[in-house]
Design a protein around this motif. Structure first.
Motif, PDB file in Angstrom:
ATOM      1  N   LEU A  24      16.128   1.885  21.771  1.00 37.55           N
ATOM      2  CA  LEU A  24      17.406   1.404  21.235  1.00 37.55           C
ATOM      3  C   LEU A  24      17.442   1.489  19.715  1.00 37.55           C
ATOM      4  N   ARG A  25      16.318   1.232  19.065  1.00 34.88           N
ATOM      5  CA  ARG A  25      16.271   1.375  17.597  1.00 34.88           C
ATOM      6  C   ARG A  25      16.481   2.840  17.206  1.00 34.88           C
ATOM      7  N   ARG A  26      15.903   3.735  17.992  1.00 34.48           N
ATOM      8  CA  ARG A  26      16.073   5.163  17.726  1.00 34.48           C
ATOM      9  C   ARG A  26      17.547   5.553  17.886  1.00 34.48           C
ATOM     10  N   VAL A  27      18.185   5.048  18.941  1.00 31.23           N
ATOM     11  CA  VAL A  27      19.609   5.325  19.165  1.00 31.23           C
ATOM     12  C   VAL A  27      20.430   4.784  18.005  1.00 31.23           C
ATOM     13  N   GLU A  28      20.101   3.582  17.577  1.00 24.89           N
ATOM     14  CA  GLU A  28      20.817   2.978  16.455  1.00 24.89           C
ATOM     15  C   GLU A  28      20.733   3.877  15.216  1.00 24.89           C
ATOM     16  N   GLY A  29      19.546   4.407  14.977  1.00 24.49           N
ATOM     17  CA  GLY A  29      19.370   5.319  13.843  1.00 24.49           C
ATOM     18  C   GLY A  29      20.165   6.604  14.017  1.00 24.49           C
ATOM     19  N   GLN A  30      20.205   7.099  15.248  1.00 29.94           N
ATOM     20  CA  GLN A  30      20.976   8.310  15.509  1.00 29.94           C
ATOM     21  C   GLN A  30      22.465   8.068  15.267  1.00 29.94           C
ATOM     22  N   VAL A  31      22.958   6.918  15.689  1.00 30.42           N
ATOM     23  CA  VAL A  31      24.374   6.603  15.491  1.00 30.42           C
ATOM     24  C   VAL A  31      24.683   6.488  13.995  1.00 30.42           C
ATOM     25  N   ARG A  32      23.796   5.850  13.252  1.00 35.45           N
ATOM     26  CA  ARG A  32      23.998   5.781  11.794  1.00 35.45           C
ATOM     27  C   ARG A  32      24.013   7.190  11.196  1.00 35.45           C
ATOM     28  N   VAL A  54      22.602  11.238  21.500  1.00 35.14           N
ATOM     29  CA  VAL A  54      22.705   9.779  21.654  1.00 35.14           C
ATOM     30  C   VAL A  54      23.019   9.429  23.102  1.00 35.14           C
TER      31      VAL A  54
END
Length: 103
Positions: A24-32, A54
């Motif tokens: 989820l942290r990785r996804v959050e970074g991808q969205v940013r 994502v």
């Protein structure tokens, strides 16, 4: 949300929770990163490629959650001998999978 409330809403294996949080942290970074791409007027197809990444990452999170639910809640209900609870958990899992497939 579910009408069922498990006695232990945790994950089957503590490592599962850590793995989910890491994803989820990785996804959050991808969205940013996608937000930055849009702000920087990045070529739209490149942005779409990242959106697809994502989406796939979230699908993996979903599969991990379904696996934990099946191995935890459903299996525990089945082992308990409470057929009604086991059936309810199976129905809940089936409905969740159906929602994932529609998305």
């Amino acid at each position: 949300m579910s009408d069922l409330t498990p006695d232990d809403p945790g994950y089957v294996v503590a490592d599962d929770k850590a793995a989910l949080l890491k994803r989820l942290r990785r996804v959050e970074g991808q969205v940013r990163g996608i937000q930055r791409m849009v702000e920087d007027d990045t070529y739209c197809l490149d942005v779409l490629t990242q959106v697809t990444a994502v989406k796939r990452a979230l699908e993996k999170v979903s599969l991990l959650l379904v696996d934990d639910h099946l191995r935890g809640c459903v299996l525990d209900a089945a082992k308990s001998g409470d057929d009604e609870s086991a059936e309810a958990h199976l129905t809940e899992a089936t409905n969740a999978i159906a929602r994932l497939l529609k998305a």
